[in-house]
Design a protein around this motif. Sequence first.
Motif, PDB file in Angstrom:
ATOM      1  N   THR A   1       0.692  -1.061   0.432  1.00 54.32           N
ATOM      2  CA  THR A   1      -0.682   0.093  -0.017  1.00 54.32           C
ATOM      3  C   THR A   1       0.999   1.014   0.125  1.00 54.32           C
ATOM      4  O   THR A   1       0.825   2.386  -0.653  1.00 54.32           O
ATOM      5  N   HIS A   2       2.106   1.173   0.751  1.00 52.14           N
ATOM      6  CA  HIS A   2       2.309   2.519   0.620  1.00 52.14           C
ATOM      7  C   HIS A   2       3.346   2.448  -0.442  1.00 52.14           C
ATOM      8  O   HIS A   2       3.333   3.798  -0.995  1.00 52.14           O
TER       9      HIS A   2
ATOM     10  N   ASP B   1       2.346   1.856  -3.525  1.00 51.10           N
ATOM     11  CA  ASP B   1       1.768   1.716  -4.403  1.00 51.10           C
ATOM     12  C   ASP B   1       1.047   3.713  -3.902  1.00 51.10           C
ATOM     13  O   ASP B   1       1.292   4.151  -5.266  1.00 51.10           O
ATOM     14  N   VAL B   2       1.013   4.246  -2.845  1.00 50.99           N
ATOM     15  CA  VAL B   2       0.717   5.483  -2.794  1.00 50.99           C
ATOM     16  C   VAL B   2       1.850   6.009  -3.617  1.00 50.99           C
ATOM     17  O   VAL B   2       1.375   7.111  -3.713  1.00 50.99           O
ATOM     18  N   SER B   3       2.840   5.726  -2.773  1.00 47.77           N
ATOM     19  CA  SER B   3       3.874   6.834  -3.180  1.00 47.77           C
ATOM     20  C   SER B   3       4.180   7.075  -4.854  1.00 47.77           C
ATOM     21  O   SER B   3       4.236   8.417  -5.194  1.00 47.77           O
TER      22      SER B   3
ATOM     23  N   LEU C   1       1.118   9.203  -6.013  1.00 47.50           N
ATOM     24  CA  LEU C   1       1.536  10.488  -5.131  1.00 47.50           C
ATOM     25  C   LEU C   1       1.973  11.279  -6.444  1.00 47.50           C
ATOM     26  O   LEU C   1       1.616  11.975  -7.160  1.00 47.50           O
TER      27      LEU C   1
ATOM     28  N   HIS D   1      -5.341  15.452  -3.491  1.00 47.09           N
ATOM     29  CA  HIS D   1      -5.153  13.949  -4.008  1.00 47.09           C
ATOM     30  C   HIS D   1      -4.020  13.573  -2.553  1.00 47.09           C
ATOM     31  O   HIS D   1      -3.882  12.184  -2.859  1.00 47.09           O
ATOM     32  N   PHE D   2      -3.639  13.852  -1.803  1.00 46.52           N
ATOM     33  CA  PHE D   2      -2.923  13.875   0.007  1.00 46.52           C
ATOM     34  C   PHE D   2      -3.826  14.101   0.969  1.00 46.52           C
ATOM     35  O   PHE D   2      -4.657  13.700   1.792  1.00 46.52           O
TER      36      PHE D   2
END
Length: 158
Positions: free
Chosen positions: A20-21, A23-25, A28, A127-128
Motif C-alpha cells: 500500500t505504501h 502504491d501510494v508513493s 501520488l 490528492h493527499f
Amino acid sequence: MDTEDGPRWLSRDEQRVWRTHLDVSRLLMYQLERDLQPFGLTLNDYEILVNLSESGDRRMRMSDLAGATLQSKSRLSHQVTRMENAGLVRREHCDTDKRGLFAVLTDHGWHTMREVAPHHVASVRRHFIDLLKPDSLAALREYLEPVADHLREHRGRV
C-alpha cells in the motif's frame, strides 16, 4: 534482516502495508508530476526551485543541492542544464573555491516558483492532505518520522 535460517519474510499484514505504501508513493508522485506538466516542470525541477527559493540568497552550492534533492552530481548537472536553458536557474562560480559552483534562482525562476506553488500545494491537498482526517495526519507523521530519521542517518552508507 536475515536470520541464520534465511530472510525474515514479511507477514501478510506487513506485506499489505508495504505494498500500500509503494502504491501510494508511486501514484501520488505520478499525479503530482502530471499536475506540474502544464507549467513545463517536472517534480525534480520543482524540488530544485523550492530548495533555491528557500535558501537565503536563492542560491546553493551544486554539491549541497545534489544532497538536498538526493541526486547524483552528474544527474543534477544535467537537470540544471535543462533548467538553465529554460531560464529558471543559472550557474555561478564560487569566489572562495575555484572548483565550486552555485545554482542560482533567476528572476524568471522566482516568478515561475511563485506562479506554480499555489497549484502544487492545491494538488498535494487534493490528492493527499484533504483525504486524511487531522488526527490521521498527526498519526501518519508520528509513524513515518522514525523511518525518515533512520533513512537520513543511513543516507550514503553502503
